[in-house]
Enzyme design. Structure first.
Site, PDB file in Angstrom:
ATOM      1  N   HIS A 143      -3.805  46.221  33.442  1.00 44.92           N
ATOM      2  CA  HIS A 143      -3.147  46.634  32.202  1.00 44.92           C
ATOM      3  C   HIS A 143      -2.035  47.668  32.415  1.00 44.92           C
ATOM      4  CE1 HIS A 143      -6.774  44.651  30.954  1.00 44.92           C
ATOM      5  NE2 HIS A 143      -7.511  45.598  31.497  1.00 44.92           N
ATOM      6  N   TYR A 174     -20.319  43.241  32.202  1.00 47.29           N
ATOM      7  CA  TYR A 174     -19.984  42.830  33.570  1.00 47.29           C
ATOM      8  C   TYR A 174     -21.105  42.057  34.283  1.00 47.29           C
ATOM      9  CZ  TYR A 174     -16.065  45.977  32.765  1.00 47.29           C
ATOM     10  OH  TYR A 174     -14.942  46.575  32.248  1.00 47.29           O
ATOM     11  N   PRO A 198      -9.782  48.900  41.164  1.00 51.91           N
ATOM     12  CA  PRO A 198     -10.558  50.124  40.954  1.00 51.91           C
ATOM     13  C   PRO A 198     -11.906  49.936  40.251  1.00 51.91           C
ATOM     14  CG  PRO A 198      -8.281  50.474  40.330  1.00 51.91           C
ATOM     15  CD  PRO A 198      -8.416  49.015  40.658  1.00 51.91           C
ATOM     16  N   ASN A 199     -12.878  50.654  40.752  1.00 53.82           N
ATOM     17  CA  ASN A 199     -14.234  50.726  40.181  1.00 53.82           C
ATOM     18  C   ASN A 199     -15.048  49.451  40.351  1.00 53.82           C
ATOM     19  OD1 ASN A 199     -13.971  53.449  39.177  1.00 53.82           O
ATOM     20  ND2 ASN A 199     -12.565  52.588  37.662  1.00 53.82           N
ATOM     21  N   ARG A 222     -21.915  49.618  36.211  1.00 55.25           N
ATOM     22  CA  ARG A 222     -21.108  49.516  34.992  1.00 55.25           C
ATOM     23  C   ARG A 222     -21.846  48.678  33.950  1.00 55.25           C
ATOM     24  NH1 ARG A 222     -15.064  48.227  36.821  1.00 55.25           N
ATOM     25  NH2 ARG A 222     -14.638  48.888  34.686  1.00 55.25           N
ATOM     26  N   ARG A 274      -6.607  46.368  26.553  1.00 52.07           N
ATOM     27  CA  ARG A 274      -6.994  45.384  27.584  1.00 52.07           C
ATOM     28  C   ARG A 274      -6.399  43.998  27.311  1.00 52.07           C
ATOM     29  NH1 ARG A 274     -11.083  48.079  30.586  1.00 52.07           N
ATOM     30  NH2 ARG A 274     -12.194  49.481  29.195  1.00 52.07           N
ATOM     31  N   HIS A 296     -11.372  37.929  35.645  1.00 49.97           N
ATOM     32  CA  HIS A 296     -12.024  39.064  34.980  1.00 49.97           C
ATOM     33  C   HIS A 296     -13.419  38.630  34.585  1.00 49.97           C
ATOM     34  CE1 HIS A 296      -8.253  41.224  34.709  1.00 49.97           C
ATOM     35  NE2 HIS A 296      -7.702  40.088  34.349  1.00 49.97           N
ATOM     36  N   LEU A 297     -14.369  39.518  34.782  1.00 54.19           N
ATOM     37  CA  LEU A 297     -15.743  39.215  34.373  1.00 54.19           C
ATOM     38  C   LEU A 297     -15.834  39.166  32.854  1.00 54.19           C
ATOM     39  CD1 LEU A 297     -17.243  41.776  36.859  1.00 54.19           C
ATOM     40  CD2 LEU A 297     -17.527  39.318  37.042  1.00 54.19           C
ATOM     41  N   SER A 298     -15.242  40.160  32.220  1.00 54.13           N
ATOM     42  CA  SER A 298     -15.299  40.235  30.759  1.00 54.13           C
ATOM     43  C   SER A 298     -14.113  39.478  30.158  1.00 54.13           C
ATOM     44  CB  SER A 298     -15.255  41.703  30.326  1.00 54.13           C
ATOM     45  OG  SER A 298     -14.032  42.302  30.725  1.00 54.13           O
ATOM     46  N   ASP A 349       4.668  43.129  40.578  1.00 52.47           N
ATOM     47  CA  ASP A 349       5.825  42.771  41.392  1.00 52.47           C
ATOM     48  C   ASP A 349       5.388  42.204  42.734  1.00 52.47           C
ATOM     49  OD1 ASP A 349       7.443  43.620  39.354  1.00 52.47           O
ATOM     50  OD2 ASP A 349       8.042  45.501  40.301  1.00 52.47           O
ATOM     51  N   ASN A 369      -9.073  40.273  41.093  1.00 51.92           N
ATOM     52  CA  ASN A 369      -9.478  41.006  39.895  1.00 51.92           C
ATOM     53  C   ASN A 369      -8.840  42.395  40.001  1.00 51.92           C
ATOM     54  OD1 ASN A 369     -10.564  42.353  37.754  1.00 51.92           O
ATOM     55  ND2 ASN A 369     -12.675  41.685  38.118  1.00 51.92           N
ATOM     56  N   GLU A 408      -6.055  35.073  38.773  1.00 48.19           N
ATOM     57  CA  GLU A 408      -6.512  36.344  38.204  1.00 48.19           C
ATOM     58  C   GLU A 408      -7.892  36.117  37.590  1.00 48.19           C
ATOM     59  OE1 GLU A 408      -3.902  37.601  35.071  1.00 48.19           O
ATOM     60  OE2 GLU A 408      -5.183  39.288  34.478  1.00 48.19           O
ATOM     61  N   ARG A 427     -11.696  42.628  23.769  1.00 46.25           N
ATOM     62  CA  ARG A 427     -12.128  44.026  23.889  1.00 46.25           C
ATOM     63  C   ARG A 427     -11.100  44.964  23.241  1.00 46.25           C
ATOM     64  NH1 ARG A 427     -13.906  45.081  29.901  1.00 46.25           N
ATOM     65  NH2 ARG A 427     -14.617  47.010  28.903  1.00 46.25           N
ATOM     66  N   ALA A 451      -8.772  47.742  36.181  1.00 48.32           N
ATOM     67  CA  ALA A 451      -7.963  48.524  35.230  1.00 48.32           C
ATOM     68  C   ALA A 451      -6.458  48.394  35.487  1.00 48.32           C
ATOM     69  CB  ALA A 451      -8.378  49.988  35.280  1.00 48.32           C
TER      70      ALA A 451
HETATM   71  C1  DQA Z   1     -12.145  43.813  34.366  1.00 43.12           C
HETATM   72  C2  DQA Z   1     -11.574  44.121  32.989  1.00 43.12           C
HETATM   73  C3  DQA Z   1     -10.712  45.375  33.028  1.00 43.12           C
HETATM   74  O1  DQA Z   1     -10.182  45.646  31.725  1.00 43.12           O
HETATM   75  C4  DQA Z   1     -11.515  46.559  33.477  1.00 43.12           C
HETATM   76  O2  DQA Z   1     -10.708  47.705  33.572  1.00 43.12           O
HETATM   77  C5  DQA Z   1     -12.258  46.315  34.740  1.00 43.12           C
HETATM   78  C6  DQA Z   1     -12.860  45.005  34.974  1.00 43.12           C
HETATM   79  C7  DQA Z   1     -13.133  42.641  34.320  1.00 43.12           C
HETATM   80  O3  DQA Z   1     -13.449  42.107  35.389  1.00 43.12           O
HETATM   81  O4  DQA Z   1     -13.628  42.279  33.247  1.00 43.12           O
HETATM   82  O5  DQA Z   1     -12.436  47.214  35.569  1.00 43.12           O
HETATM   83  O6  DQA Z   1     -11.063  43.428  35.222  1.00 43.12           O
END
Ligand code: DQA
Length: 144
Positions: A80, A23, A10-11, A18, A111, A100-102, A87, A74, A98, A107, A77
């Site tokens: 979490h 990011y 998502p997003n 963002r 998270r 994640h950018l951040s 599953d 990735n 897996e 944080r 959200a």
């Molecule tokens: C994220 C970290 C997540 O906590 C967040 O909800 C995102 C992006 C990251 O790439 O840092 O949407 O997965």
């Protein structure tokens, strides 16, 4: 040709809107273009899949064809919150990296918990958009 699925939750389709301090300011398309360039050089095929819907992500993972080498994921959200996605990842026979950018450990408290990490092959977090390229290099290194 070997294939890797690059899946975003998502997003991630609005990544360029963002917070750039978290990011990096690139769009998802920019990241995907970089990945495509490197994959072409290395002789690997990529499929990109982004959805804001948990069920759509689960459906795609659950129908992953045998010729896929693995997944760069990735979950955004859903990292979490999603037992369903966890599953689904757990049931896959191929490695899932897996990304994640951040740095999700530095944080907010909510998270720090990733439901995905315990069932992922590995995790890259906090290195910005490079994370996807590093994950791709790992798959390239496993090509025979
Ligand atoms: C994220 C970290 C997540 O906590 C967040 O909800 C995102 C992006 C990251 O790439 O840092 O949407 O997965």
């Amino acid at each position: 040709m070997k294939k890797v699925l690059v899946m975003n939750g998502p997003n991630m389709e609005i990544l360029h809107r963002r917070d750039p301090s978290l990011y990096g300011g690139l769009s998802l398309q920019d990241i995907q273009d970089r990945l495509s360039k490197r994959a072409t050089e290395a002789g690997l095929q990529l499929e990109f899949f982004q959805s804001n819907h948990e069920g759509a992500l689960v459906d795609r993972l659950n129908s992953l064809e045998d010729y896929f080498q693995g997944v760069i994921l990735n979950p955004a959200a859903l990292t979490h919150t999603s037992v369903a996605l966890r599953d689904s990842v757990e049931a896959l026979k191929v490695p899932v990296l897996e990304v994640h950018l951040s740095n999700i450990d530095s944080r907010e408290d909510f998270r720090r918990v990733s439901l995905i990490s315990p069932v992922a092959h590995g995790r890259i977090s906090g290195l910005g958009p490079e994370a996807y390229l590093l994950a791709l290099e790992w798959f390239i290194g496993r090509l025979d």
